[in-house]
Design a protein around this motif. Structure first.
Motif, mmCIF file in Angstrom:
data_model
loop_
_atom_site.group_PDB
_atom_site.id
_atom_site.type_symbol
_atom_site.label_atom_id
_atom_site.label_comp_id
_atom_site.label_asym_id
_atom_site.label_seq_id
_atom_site.Cartn_x
_atom_site.Cartn_y
_atom_site.Cartn_z
ATOM 1 N N LEU A 181 0.821 -1.208 0.000
ATOM 2 C CA LEU A 181 0.000 0.000 0.000
ATOM 3 C C LEU A 181 0.858 1.263 0.000
ATOM 4 C CD1 LEU A 181 -2.775 -1.002 2.597
ATOM 5 C CD2 LEU A 181 -2.871 -1.166 0.112
ATOM 6 N N ALA A 182 2.032 1.189 0.639
ATOM 7 C CA ALA A 182 2.889 2.372 0.752
ATOM 8 C C ALA A 182 3.676 2.647 -0.527
ATOM 9 C CB ALA A 182 3.857 2.198 1.920
ATOM 10 N N ALA A 183 3.854 1.632 -1.347
ATOM 11 C CA ALA A 183 4.655 1.798 -2.562
ATOM 12 C C ALA A 183 3.857 2.518 -3.649
ATOM 13 C CB ALA A 183 5.125 0.443 -3.069
ATOM 14 N N GLU A 184 4.563 3.250 -4.488
ATOM 15 C CA GLU A 184 3.905 3.928 -5.605
ATOM 16 C C GLU A 184 3.324 2.877 -6.558
ATOM 17 O OE1 GLU A 184 4.866 7.249 -9.086
ATOM 18 O OE2 GLU A 184 6.431 6.605 -7.689
ATOM 19 N N ASP A 185 2.013 2.976 -6.802
ATOM 20 C CA ASP A 185 1.286 2.005 -7.638
ATOM 21 C C ASP A 185 1.392 0.591 -7.091
ATOM 22 O OD1 ASP A 185 0.469 3.962 -9.462
ATOM 23 O OD2 ASP A 185 2.306 3.761 -10.632
ATOM 24 N N PRO A 219 -0.557 -1.335 -5.013
ATOM 25 C CA PRO A 219 -1.724 -2.210 -5.171
ATOM 26 C C PRO A 219 -1.950 -2.656 -6.608
ATOM 27 C CG PRO A 219 -2.239 -0.385 -3.708
ATOM 28 C CD PRO A 219 -0.894 -0.092 -4.296
ATOM 29 N N ALA A 220 -1.777 -1.730 -7.566
ATOM 30 C CA ALA A 220 -1.975 -2.091 -8.979
ATOM 31 C C ALA A 220 -0.931 -3.093 -9.438
ATOM 32 C CB ALA A 220 -1.923 -0.836 -9.845
ATOM 33 N N ILE A 221 0.328 -2.900 -8.998
ATOM 34 C CA ILE A 221 1.406 -3.817 -9.379
ATOM 35 C C ILE A 221 1.130 -5.212 -8.824
ATOM 36 C CG2 ILE A 221 3.852 -4.342 -9.028
ATOM 37 C CD1 ILE A 221 4.343 -1.277 -9.043
ATOM 38 N N LEU A 222 0.715 -5.269 -7.548
ATOM 39 C CA LEU A 222 0.426 -6.561 -6.925
ATOM 40 C C LEU A 222 -0.713 -7.269 -7.649
ATOM 41 C CD1 LEU A 222 0.852 -8.555 -4.527
ATOM 42 C CD2 LEU A 222 -1.020 -7.349 -3.404
ATOM 43 N N ALA A 223 -1.793 -6.541 -7.936
ATOM 44 C CA ALA A 223 -2.950 -7.153 -8.578
ATOM 45 C C ALA A 223 -2.612 -7.667 -9.975
ATOM 46 C CB ALA A 223 -4.103 -6.150 -8.649
ATOM 47 N N ARG A 224 -1.871 -6.860 -10.743
ATOM 48 C CA ARG A 224 -1.475 -7.318 -12.085
ATOM 49 C C ARG A 224 -0.601 -8.567 -12.008
ATOM 50 N NH1 ARG A 224 -1.040 -1.635 -13.251
ATOM 51 N NH2 ARG A 224 1.198 -1.698 -12.794
ATOM 52 N N SER A 225 0.317 -8.578 -11.045
ATOM 53 C CA SER A 225 1.194 -9.731 -10.873
ATOM 54 C C SER A 225 0.399 -10.973 -10.480
ATOM 55 C CB SER A 225 2.256 -9.427 -9.811
ATOM 56 O OG SER A 225 3.090 -10.535 -9.596
ATOM 57 N N PHE A 226 -0.575 -10.798 -9.587
ATOM 58 C CA PHE A 226 -1.394 -11.933 -9.162
ATOM 59 C C PHE A 226 -2.120 -12.557 -10.342
ATOM 60 C CE2 PHE A 226 -5.838 -13.077 -8.150
ATOM 61 C CZ PHE A 226 -5.597 -14.285 -7.505
ATOM 62 N N TYR A 227 -2.812 -11.742 -11.116
ATOM 63 C CA TYR A 227 -3.577 -12.307 -12.231
ATOM 64 C C TYR A 227 -2.661 -12.857 -13.318
ATOM 65 C CZ TYR A 227 -7.938 -10.718 -10.217
ATOM 66 O OH TYR A 227 -9.029 -10.547 -9.386
ATOM 67 N N ALA A 228 -1.488 -12.260 -13.501
ATOM 68 C CA ALA A 228 -0.536 -12.796 -14.479
ATOM 69 C C ALA A 228 -0.086 -14.200 -14.076
ATOM 70 C CB ALA A 228 0.671 -11.868 -14.598
ATOM 71 N N HIS A 229 0.258 -14.370 -12.784
ATOM 72 C CA HIS A 229 0.650 -15.700 -12.313
ATOM 73 C C HIS A 229 -0.512 -16.686 -12.422
ATOM 74 C CE1 HIS A 229 4.170 -13.705 -10.343
ATOM 75 N NE2 HIS A 229 4.719 -14.880 -10.553
ATOM 76 N N LEU A 230 -1.704 -16.229 -12.068
ATOM 77 C CA LEU A 230 -2.863 -17.115 -12.096
ATOM 78 C C LEU A 230 -3.140 -17.619 -13.506
ATOM 79 C CD1 LEU A 230 -5.224 -18.268 -10.363
ATOM 80 C CD2 LEU A 230 -6.553 -16.262 -11.046
ATOM 81 N N PHE A 231 -3.074 -16.719 -14.484
ATOM 82 C CA PHE A 231 -3.424 -17.100 -15.852
ATOM 83 C C PHE A 231 -2.302 -17.891 -16.531
ATOM 84 C CE2 PHE A 231 -6.268 -13.090 -15.916
ATOM 85 C CZ PHE A 231 -7.262 -13.787 -15.227
ATOM 86 N N VAL A 232 -1.062 -17.673 -16.108
ATOM 87 C CA VAL A 232 0.033 -18.489 -16.642
ATOM 88 C C VAL A 232 -0.066 -19.919 -16.117
ATOM 89 C CG1 VAL A 232 2.535 -18.865 -16.541
ATOM 90 C CG2 VAL A 232 1.640 -16.599 -17.090
ATOM 91 N N GLU A 233 -0.339 -20.043 -14.811
ATOM 92 C CA GLU A 233 -0.438 -21.369 -14.198
ATOM 93 C C GLU A 233 -1.718 -22.088 -14.615
ATOM 94 O OE1 GLU A 233 -0.048 -20.816 -9.983
ATOM 95 O OE2 GLU A 233 1.800 -19.657 -10.183
#
Length: 387
Positions: A18-22, A24-38
């Motif tokens: 939450l404290a990092a610039e962007d 939450p967006a970075i985390l969410a994009r990374s989550f869905y990228a890993h999910l869809f690759v796996e």
């Protein structure tokens, strides 16, 4: 039950996001990228545009992590979330796969230096607890994932607000104060949460008050494109706003805009009873035009002396671009008060002896909570839906 050390490690990790610039967006994009690759087959379960999906995902995570040490709050939320996701075709195995993708996303975000063995163990234990709650609820629910309903009335009471009544194919049992998610034919696979504005009834009717959100994907279509005869899908009810009749405390309700709907449904349900606690309802909006349902609440107060309705607006006059005539407040109603609703409510004290419900936009709920905390209102007395 998670221990305090595990909870502390997980919360610290999420706070760094939450404290990092962007972050939450970075985390969410990374989550869905890993999910869809796996699991490439999962992609078909989601809408083409993932922007709002990612926002909702991060908000849900924030609520869960904030309440990890409150089983009475977090477990029902996770169970409801698990059941609600069945409308997407999701089952328990999907949640467990999601837990693995989320750990991968957090590991990438934290980096090797911060991702220690202890941190990894804490995340595995926490996400196992979270996904198990959701998976068991999804796999054990006997209700259908959604029901069909047909629009029978569509009233555009303002240029950006519509009252929509539907006839359900089968009755849905919900408690006044709960909310449901809906899907409309104009926006397939995009579900939005709405609160019924009337109590559950034997006729199988349900009513929603919908405000057009600027830049939104779904609400503009609900307001401007929906017509009588459209078929909607409606999921099982969620949420737990309610008046506890086991205690003697009276009730304070604070509504912002169409956040009035779940409070209105509860008041209508109370009007069926012979005995009720006193209720003070502060109904608010930015402009006088936003007090769109003042006449209904005034009529309810006339026949139910336990109900007091106080209108509040931020601005004294309607905006220059509002050209439609605005109904005056009913004669005899409490005079309209001015200011943000949180500040107006707290002019009358801390309301520490009341059950309190707040409904409105996330920003309205946050600022109202802040105003109440500032005057010493016990937060244990306050209810609001997850933001």
């Amino acid at each position: 039950m998670l221990d305090e050390r595990t909870i502390s490690l997980v919360r610290a990790g999420f706070k760094s996001v939450l404290a990092a610039e962007d972050g939450p967006a970075i985390l969410a994009r990374s989550f869905y990228a890993h999910l869809f690759v796996e699991h490439p087959e999962f992609r078909t379960l989601f809408p083409a545009s993932m922007d709002q999906q990612r926002e909702h995902f991060v908000r849900a995570l924030a609520y869960v992590f904030d309440n990890l040490n409150n089983d009475d709050r977090v477990e029902p939320f996770l169970q409801q979330l698990g059941r609600d996701h069945r409308k997407h075709g999701v089952n328990g195995s999907h949640f467990r796969a999601g837990g693995s993708a989320l750990i991968s996303a957090f590991r990438n975000f934290a980096g090797n230096e911060l991702w220690t063995d202890e941190v990894e163990a804490a995340w595995h234990e926490t996400l196992a607890c979270i996904t198990d709650n959701m998976a068991v609820a999804a796999d054990s629910d006997e209700l259908p994932p959604y029901w069909g309903a047909t629009i029978v009335e569509h009233h555009r009471v303002l240029d950006d607000l519509a009252i929509i009544r539907l006839q359900l194919d089968e009755g849905i049992h919900y408690f006044p104060g709960q909310y449901v998610s809906v899907q409309i034919p104009q926006r397939p696979k995009l579900w939005r949460y709405l609160s019924p504005a009337i109590p559950c009834n034997a006729q199988g009717e349900i009513e929603f008050h919908v405000r057009r959100v600027s830049g939104g994907w779904v609400s503009p279509a609900m307001v401007a494109e929906s017509v009588v005869g459209d078929r909607w899908a409606i999921s099982p009810p969620l949420g737990g706003l309610h008046i506890d009749r086991k205690i003697s405390e009276d009730v304070l309700m604070i509504a912002g805009g169409t956040g009035l709907a779940p409070l209105r449904a509860q008041i209508m349900d109370m009007a069926r009873r012979s005995r009720n606690p006193r209720v003070h309802l502060f109904m608010s909006g930015t402009y006088p035009r936003d007090l769109y349902d003042a006449h209904t609440l005034w009529q309810l107060s006339l026949s139910n002396p336990w109900l007091t309705v106080v209108p509040v607006t931020d601005e004294d006059e309607n905006p220059w671009w509002h050209t439609d005539p605005t109904s005056e407040l009913p004669y005899g109603m409490h005079q309209r008060l001015h200011g943000s609703v949180g500040k107006v409510v707290t002019r009358f004290g801390s309301w520490a002896d009341r059950q309190i419900q707040i409904c409105g936009s996330p920003s309205m709920v946050r600022t109202t909570l802040y105003a109440l905390r500032k005057v010493g209102t016990p937060m244990s007395h306050v209810q609001h839906d997850p933001l």
